[in-house]
Design an enzyme around this catalytic site. Structure first.
Site, PDB file in Angstrom:
ATOM      1  N   HIS A  66       0.827  -1.206   0.000  1.00 37.69           N
ATOM      2  CA  HIS A  66       0.000   0.000   0.000  1.00 37.69           C
ATOM      3  C   HIS A  66       0.862   1.257   0.000  1.00 37.69           C
ATOM      4  O   HIS A  66       1.921   1.289   0.625  1.00 37.69           O
ATOM      5  CB  HIS A  66      -1.006  -0.010   1.162  1.00 37.69           C
ATOM      6  CG  HIS A  66      -0.423   0.048   2.541  1.00 37.69           C
ATOM      7  ND1 HIS A  66      -0.223   1.237   3.204  1.00 37.69           N
ATOM      8  CD2 HIS A  66      -0.015  -0.922   3.399  1.00 37.69           C
ATOM      9  CE1 HIS A  66       0.266   0.987   4.410  1.00 37.69           C
ATOM     10  NE2 HIS A  66       0.415  -0.313   4.553  1.00 37.69           N
ATOM     11  N   ASP A 183       6.171   2.003   6.421  1.00 32.74           N
ATOM     12  CA  ASP A 183       4.899   1.287   6.297  1.00 32.74           C
ATOM     13  C   ASP A 183       4.050   2.080   5.322  1.00 32.74           C
ATOM     14  O   ASP A 183       3.506   3.114   5.692  1.00 32.74           O
ATOM     15  CB  ASP A 183       4.243   1.184   7.681  1.00 32.74           C
ATOM     16  CG  ASP A 183       2.823   0.665   7.623  1.00 32.74           C
ATOM     17  OD1 ASP A 183       2.453   0.079   6.606  1.00 32.74           O
ATOM     18  OD2 ASP A 183       2.086   0.845   8.618  1.00 32.74           O
ATOM     19  N   GLU A 217      -5.341   1.253   2.572  1.00 36.38           N
ATOM     20  CA  GLU A 217      -5.024   0.195   3.540  1.00 36.38           C
ATOM     21  C   GLU A 217      -5.131   0.698   4.969  1.00 36.38           C
ATOM     22  O   GLU A 217      -5.620   0.003   5.841  1.00 36.38           O
ATOM     23  CB  GLU A 217      -3.611  -0.353   3.281  1.00 36.38           C
ATOM     24  CG  GLU A 217      -3.304  -1.646   4.035  1.00 36.38           C
ATOM     25  CD  GLU A 217      -2.782  -1.429   5.450  1.00 36.38           C
ATOM     26  OE1 GLU A 217      -2.715  -2.416   6.202  1.00 36.38           O
ATOM     27  OE2 GLU A 217      -2.433  -0.276   5.821  1.00 36.38           O
ATOM     28  N   ASP A 238       4.085  -6.145   3.302  1.00 30.83           N
ATOM     29  CA  ASP A 238       3.860  -5.045   4.237  1.00 30.83           C
ATOM     30  C   ASP A 238       4.816  -5.231   5.413  1.00 30.83           C
ATOM     31  O   ASP A 238       5.324  -6.331   5.647  1.00 30.83           O
ATOM     32  CB  ASP A 238       2.387  -5.033   4.693  1.00 30.83           C
ATOM     33  CG  ASP A 238       1.938  -3.654   5.153  1.00 30.83           C
ATOM     34  OD1 ASP A 238       2.799  -2.819   5.477  1.00 30.83           O
ATOM     35  OD2 ASP A 238       0.716  -3.430   5.196  1.00 30.83           O
ATOM     36  N   HIS A 318       4.262   3.107  12.749  1.00 29.71           N
ATOM     37  CA  HIS A 318       3.303   4.216  12.859  1.00 29.71           C
ATOM     38  C   HIS A 318       3.861   5.417  13.637  1.00 29.71           C
ATOM     39  O   HIS A 318       3.114   6.263  14.119  1.00 29.71           O
ATOM     40  CB  HIS A 318       1.943   3.760  13.414  1.00 29.71           C
ATOM     41  CG  HIS A 318       1.126   3.034  12.383  1.00 29.71           C
ATOM     42  ND1 HIS A 318      -0.220   2.805  12.504  1.00 29.71           N
ATOM     43  CD2 HIS A 318       1.473   2.505  11.185  1.00 29.71           C
ATOM     44  CE1 HIS A 318      -0.664   2.150  11.429  1.00 29.71           C
ATOM     45  NE2 HIS A 318       0.346   1.964  10.629  1.00 29.71           N
TER      46      HIS A 318
HETATM   47 ZN   LIG Z   1       1.088  -1.179   6.364  1.00 36.53          ZN
END
Ligand SMILES: [Zn+2]
Length: 341
Positions: A66, A183, A217, A238, A318
Site C-alpha cells: 500500500h 509502512d 489500507e 507489508d 506508525h
Molecule cells: Zn502497512
C-alpha cells in the site's frame, strides 16, 4: 544493476511524496510512470488502486503493497487561526507532536506548519509533560501570519484539507533507513525493484504475476477490490512488526503466521517459510497482535484466494520508523525465489 539499491532509492523517493490515505493520486501517477517506462501497462481501479501485470503464465499471484500512509486532516479552523485536526489512520497523538506538516488545500495550494500542544512552552505551562495528548489539546500552528480564524480562511484553508507529515527520510552510511511511512513504502519500493528486474529480463516468473499498489489500507479497505478476477493467490508485502516477544528485527524478512485477522493460508505461508530456510535468509515467523493486512481486506470483501503476508521488519511502526537495507534485501530475495519456484 543492484536491485536492492534500486529498491532503496525508490523507498526514499516514495517516502518523500505526500500520500496520506485518501490523497494518493500523485504518488500513484509517479509509480504508473515508472512502470510504463519499464514497458508494463499499469491500470487504475475506480477507487485509485494501481496494478500492473508483470507477465508469466499459470496461477495468478498478486503481490500487494500500500502507498497510502498515516496523516492528518483539518477538522476546523480555530478562533486563534490555528488548525484543529483529525487523524487519518491509527496512531497516538504523541507520535505527531512537534512534527512539521504540510496542509494541502483542495485548490492545490500548500502551506507548512507544525503540530504543537495548545500551550507548548515549558516556561508558561507547568503541566506540559503531564497533559494528555489529543486532537483537543494539540493544534497545527501555520507558518503564516494569521491571528484569527478569518485570516486562515482567507488563505483558502478549510475543514477537510489533507495534512501530510514531514517524513524526515534518511539513509545512514551504516545502512539504516529512517523515515515516516516505511509502512508501506518500503514494500512498494521492493515491488518496483522486482518489476525492474523482470523488465530487464533478469528474472523470469514461472507463473502469472501482478503487482498491486493499494490506496486505502490504513483505513481498512485497501485491497478489497482492484485486482483481476483470475487471482488465485495474494501476498501482502507489508512491514513486519517488531517488539515484545517477536523475533522480527530490522534486518529480517518477516513472515506473518497470524495477525488480528487470524491465521494466514497454510500452504502459501509454509512454502514461504521453507523457501526462506532453504535460501538461508535472515527471516522470522511471527504473530502480530494488533495488525490487519490488505489481503485480509480482500478476504473480507469475499474474494476466494490464498493469502499470505511478508515484509521487511520495521521498528517503531506508525511513528518515526526505521529499517535496514538488509531487511529490504532479505524480502526481495524471498519474493524473487517465490515467483520463480
Ligand atoms: Zn502497512
Amino acid at each position: 544493476m543492484d536491485y536492492t539499491n534500486y529498491a532503496v532509492d525508490n523507498i526514499l523517493s516514495l517516502c518523500k511524496m505526500p500520500s496520506p490515505t485518501g490523497f494518493t493520486h500523485d504518488i500513484c501517477k509517479h509509480i504508473a510512470a515508472l512502470l510504463s517506462e519499464m514497458g508494463f501497462e499499469p491500470t487504475f481501479s475506480r477507487k485509485g488502486s494501481l496494478s500492473a501485470c508483470l507477465g508469466g503464465e499459470g496461477d495468478h499471484l498478486v503481490l500487494a503493497a500500500h502507498v497510502d500512509t498515516l496523516g492528518l486532516m483539518v477538522r476546523s479552523v480555530k478562533s486563534n487561526g490555528c488548525l484543529r485536526f483529525t487523524h487519518l489512520g491509527g496512531f497516538p497523538a504523541n507520535n505527531v507532536e512537534q512534527e512539521n506538516v504540510t496542509v494541502h488545500t483542495r485548490d492545490g495550494k500548500t502551506y507548512t506548519g507544525t503540530v504543537y500542544l495548545n500551550e507548548p512552552a515549558v516556561h508558561v505551562n507547568r503541566d506540559q509533560g503531564g497533559t494528555k495528548r489529543s486532537d483537543e489539546s494539540m493544534e497545527i500552528v501555520l507558518d503564516e501570519i494569521v491571528k484569527s480564524r478569518e485570516d486562515t480562511l482567507a488563505l483558502g484553508i478549510s475543514g477537510g484539507d489533507f495534512v501530510s507529515l514531514d517524513p524526515r527520510s534518511i539513509l545512514t552510511p551504516s545502512g539504516f533507513i529512517k523515515s515516516r511511512h516505511l509502512d508501506d513504502k518500503a514494500s512498494a519500493g521492493i515491488l518496483l525493484a522486482l518489476a525492474k528486474e523482470i523488465a530487464d529480463g533478469k528474472l523470469i516468473p514461472k507463473r502469472k504475476i501482478s503487482i498491486l499498489f493499494t490506496t486505502y489500507e490504513e483505513v481498512g479497505h485497501g485491497a478489497s477490490s482492484g485486482f483481476a478476477d483470475d487471482t488465485v493467490e495474494m501476498i501482502s508485502v507489508d512491514m513486519g512488526a517488531i517488539g515484545d516477544d517477536l523475533e522480527t528485527d530490522e534486518y529480517k524478512v518477516s513472515i506473518c503466521a497470524k495477525d488480528s485477522g487470524g491465521p494466514y493460508n497454510y500452504e502459501v505461508t509454509t512454502a514461504l517459510v521453507n523457501l526462506a530456510k532453504e535460501l538461508k535468509l535472515d527471516y522470522a515467523v511471527d504473530i502480530y497482535p494488533f495488525y490487519g493486512s490488505d489481503v485480509g481486506a480482500a478476504l473480507r470483501a469475499g474474494h476466494d484466494i490464498k493469502h499470505a503476508l511478508i515484509g521487511p521488519g520495521v521498528f517503531a511502526s506508525h511513528g518515526y520508523e526505521r529499517t535496514h537495507t538488509k531487511a529490504i534485501d532479505n524480502t526481495l530475495k524471498l519474493l524473487r525465489a517465490y515467483i520463480v519456484k
